[in-house]
Scaffold this active site. Structure first.
Site, PDB file in Angstrom:
ATOM      1  N   GLU A  64       0.863  -1.200   0.000  1.00 53.90           N
ATOM      2  CA  GLU A  64       0.000   0.000   0.000  1.00 53.90           C
ATOM      3  C   GLU A  64       0.898   1.248   0.000  1.00 53.90           C
ATOM      4  O   GLU A  64       1.966   1.252   0.616  1.00 53.90           O
ATOM      5  CB  GLU A  64      -0.832  -0.019   1.296  1.00 53.90           C
ATOM      6  CG  GLU A  64      -1.652   1.227   1.562  1.00 53.90           C
ATOM      7  CD  GLU A  64      -2.220   1.267   3.007  1.00 53.90           C
ATOM      8  OE1 GLU A  64      -1.542   0.804   3.946  1.00 53.90           O
ATOM      9  OE2 GLU A  64      -3.345   1.770   3.163  1.00 53.90           O
ATOM     10  N   ASN A 124      -6.937   6.409  -1.617  1.00 53.80           N
ATOM     11  CA  ASN A 124      -5.893   5.427  -1.326  1.00 53.80           C
ATOM     12  C   ASN A 124      -6.144   4.280  -2.310  1.00 53.80           C
ATOM     13  O   ASN A 124      -7.106   3.524  -2.149  1.00 53.80           O
ATOM     14  CB  ASN A 124      -6.017   4.971   0.133  1.00 53.80           C
ATOM     15  CG  ASN A 124      -4.851   4.099   0.562  1.00 53.80           C
ATOM     16  OD1 ASN A 124      -4.168   3.517  -0.269  1.00 53.80           O
ATOM     17  ND2 ASN A 124      -4.639   4.002   1.866  1.00 53.80           N
ATOM     18  N   LYS A 141      -9.527   2.290  -1.861  1.00 57.57           N
ATOM     19  CA  LYS A 141      -9.688   1.649  -0.540  1.00 57.57           C
ATOM     20  C   LYS A 141     -11.054   1.941   0.092  1.00 57.57           C
ATOM     21  O   LYS A 141     -11.466   3.109   0.197  1.00 57.57           O
ATOM     22  CB  LYS A 141      -8.567   2.129   0.382  1.00 57.57           C
ATOM     23  CG  LYS A 141      -8.492   1.431   1.735  1.00 57.57           C
ATOM     24  CD  LYS A 141      -7.235   1.893   2.482  1.00 57.57           C
ATOM     25  CE  LYS A 141      -7.057   1.213   3.829  1.00 57.57           C
ATOM     26  NZ  LYS A 141      -5.810   1.659   4.486  1.00 57.57           N
ATOM     27  N   GLU A 160      -6.000   8.581   7.961  1.00 59.07           N
ATOM     28  CA  GLU A 160      -6.545   8.205   6.638  1.00 59.07           C
ATOM     29  C   GLU A 160      -7.924   8.801   6.418  1.00 59.07           C
ATOM     30  O   GLU A 160      -8.284   9.166   5.299  1.00 59.07           O
ATOM     31  CB  GLU A 160      -6.584   6.684   6.496  1.00 59.07           C
ATOM     32  CG  GLU A 160      -5.213   6.090   6.273  1.00 59.07           C
ATOM     33  CD  GLU A 160      -5.293   4.665   5.800  1.00 59.07           C
ATOM     34  OE1 GLU A 160      -5.884   4.402   4.746  1.00 59.07           O
ATOM     35  OE2 GLU A 160      -4.753   3.797   6.516  1.00 59.07           O
ATOM     36  N   CYS A 186      -4.793  -2.915   2.823  1.00 59.02           N
ATOM     37  CA  CYS A 186      -4.489  -2.859   4.258  1.00 59.02           C
ATOM     38  C   CYS A 186      -5.658  -3.176   5.181  1.00 59.02           C
ATOM     39  O   CYS A 186      -6.019  -4.319   5.359  1.00 59.02           O
ATOM     40  CB  CYS A 186      -3.846  -1.533   4.615  1.00 59.02           C
ATOM     41  SG  CYS A 186      -3.067  -1.632   6.240  1.00 59.02           S
ATOM     42  N   ASN A 211       0.328  -1.148   5.307  1.00 62.64           N
ATOM     43  CA  ASN A 211       1.244  -0.421   6.207  1.00 62.64           C
ATOM     44  C   ASN A 211       0.636  -0.554   7.590  1.00 62.64           C
ATOM     45  O   ASN A 211      -0.373   0.114   7.883  1.00 62.64           O
ATOM     46  CB  ASN A 211       1.283   1.068   5.872  1.00 62.64           C
ATOM     47  CG  ASN A 211       2.129   1.409   4.667  1.00 62.64           C
ATOM     48  OD1 ASN A 211       3.306   1.728   4.778  1.00 62.64           O
ATOM     49  ND2 ASN A 211       1.513   1.357   3.497  1.00 62.64           N
TER      50      ASN A 211
HETATM   51  N1  CDV Z   1      -2.901   1.348   6.567  1.00 63.89           N
HETATM   52  C1  CDV Z   1      -3.828   0.749   7.339  1.00 63.89           C
HETATM   53  O1  CDV Z   1      -4.975   0.591   6.914  1.00 63.89           O
HETATM   54  N2  CDV Z   1      -3.442   0.370   8.561  1.00 63.89           N
HETATM   55  C2  CDV Z   1      -4.333  -0.170   9.526  1.00 63.89           C
HETATM   56  C3  CDV Z   1      -3.886   0.364  10.873  1.00 63.89           C
HETATM   57  C4  CDV Z   1      -4.923   1.308  11.396  1.00 63.89           C
HETATM   58  C5  CDV Z   1      -3.596  -0.620  11.904  1.00 63.89           C
HETATM   59  C6  CDV Z   1      -4.391  -1.692   9.485  1.00 63.89           C
HETATM   60  O2  CDV Z   1      -5.485  -2.226   9.607  1.00 63.89           O
HETATM   61  O3  CDV Z   1      -3.350  -2.366   9.383  1.00 63.89           O
END
Ligand code: CDV
Length: 325
Positions: A64, A124, A141, A160, A186, A211
């Site tokens: 990501e 995103n 996203k 975000e 993510c 991430n």
């Molecule tokens: N980039 C993300 O979406 N990270 C989230 C954080 C909030 C933990 C995840 O679910 O990994």
């Protein structure tokens, strides 16, 4: 799922010839500094591409927001500064070399990036690009985690919800690489709906980059479980939908915030067949048989036979949990 299903060189020649094999590179990145240029990052991505070519891969999956540091950790109010983390075109001048090299090497790729549209929307986003350099699909996203305003109680922010608009794509799937592929990003991976909506469209492989900070400010008691939860949700999503799941991290200590690695390639059995070991630039590679989905999709998870949607209405009718009075 026998190991032989994941390792075609152990299959009888006839079965091998008939299998739909896609060799995948889960191309994990180590940290990207705030001051790293796009061109420098693209050089790292190209190094992954060349390694993937040497290993006989078809498709390289990057994380990501793979072109910059994970900027939602900082509260910013200056829109020019915020927009400096976004791409106005893809490919753009700095990312064109990535597209050129992937096409030259005849490699497809998935990559996540921050997208600024001509209309001024911020998403995103991830894209799937074919071996011929043509765009196969774009995903924006759905599950944007975190908060909108500065939270002084946190060691670092997760903004975000502030920087990105809500998805206008939802979860789609596309034909490519001999099968049916979907994308997620993510936080999407923690939600069973993500996989099921794509499973209902016949997804055989779901690509997702992430991430994920090790430390979860609202729930520090989860910190020691962050790698476990990462694997748990992706393995469940793979098994319950009879599809491959490829999860790829941007990992390591990025601007003082440690992020999990744990990139992996998960078979429709739910078994992880290849994984990274460290938290730097590293690839996990596996030859994935898309036909391995069939034994799950046609038995335990034959949706057409066994699902009971008449009892699932609350999933779309209700957002938050409402216990009885
Ligand atoms: N980039 C993300 O979406 N990270 C989230 C954080 C909030 C933990 C995840 O679910 O990994």
């Amino acid at each position: 799922m026998s190991a032989a299903r994941h390792r075609p060189w152990r299959q009888p020649a006839e079965e091998h010839a008939m299998a739909r094999l896609v060799t995948i590179a889960a191309a994990q990145l180590g940290p990207i500094a705030r001051n790293d240029s796009r061109s420098h990052v693209v050089e790292r991505l190209i190094a992954h591409l060349r390694e993937a070519r040497r290993m006989g891969c078809d498709l390289v999956v990057f994380p990501e927001l793979a072109l910059t540091t994970f900027f939602p950790r900082w509260y910013m109010t200056n829109q020019i500064e915020i927009d400096s983390f976004f791409e106005r075109s893809m490919p753009g001048p700095e990312t064109q070399p990535l597209f050129n090299e992937a096409k030259r090497l005849s490699l497809g790729f998935y990559i996540g990036y921050a997208e600024l549209t001509p209309e001024g929307q911020h998403f995103n986003t991830s894209i799937l690009v074919g071996k011929d350099g043509q765009l196969i699909g774009k995903y924006r996203k759905v599950h944007l985690p975190g908060h909108r305003e500065h939270d002084p109680a946190r060691r670092f922010q997760h903004l975000e919800k502030r920087y990105f608009d809500l998805s206008d794509t939802g979860f789609k799937v596309w034909r490519g690489f001999g099968g049916v592929l979907g994308m997620a990003i993510c936080n999407d991976r923690r939600w069973p709906e993500t996989y099921r909506v794509m499973g209902l469209q016949g997804a055989e492989m779901i690509l997702l980059g992430y991430n994920t900070p090790v430390h979860n400010p609202p729930a520090p008691d989860h910190d020691d479980l962050s790698l476990f939860h990462n694997q748990l949700v992706m393995q469940a999503g793979a098994y319950q939908n009879g599809c491959w799941v490829i999860g790829v991290a941007k990992a390591g200590n990025e601007e003082g915030v440690p992020m999990i690695g744990g990139s992996q390639i998960i078979a429709p059995s739910g078994v992880t067949v290849a994984a990274t070991r460290g938290d730097g630039d590293e690839m996990a590679v596996a030859c994935c048989d898309l036909d391995a989905c069939a034994s799950y999709k046609s038995t335990t998870f034959n949706f057409a036979v066994h699902r009971m949607p008449q009892h699932y209405g609350l999933i779309v009718e209700r957002k938050g949990a409402e216990p009885p009075p």
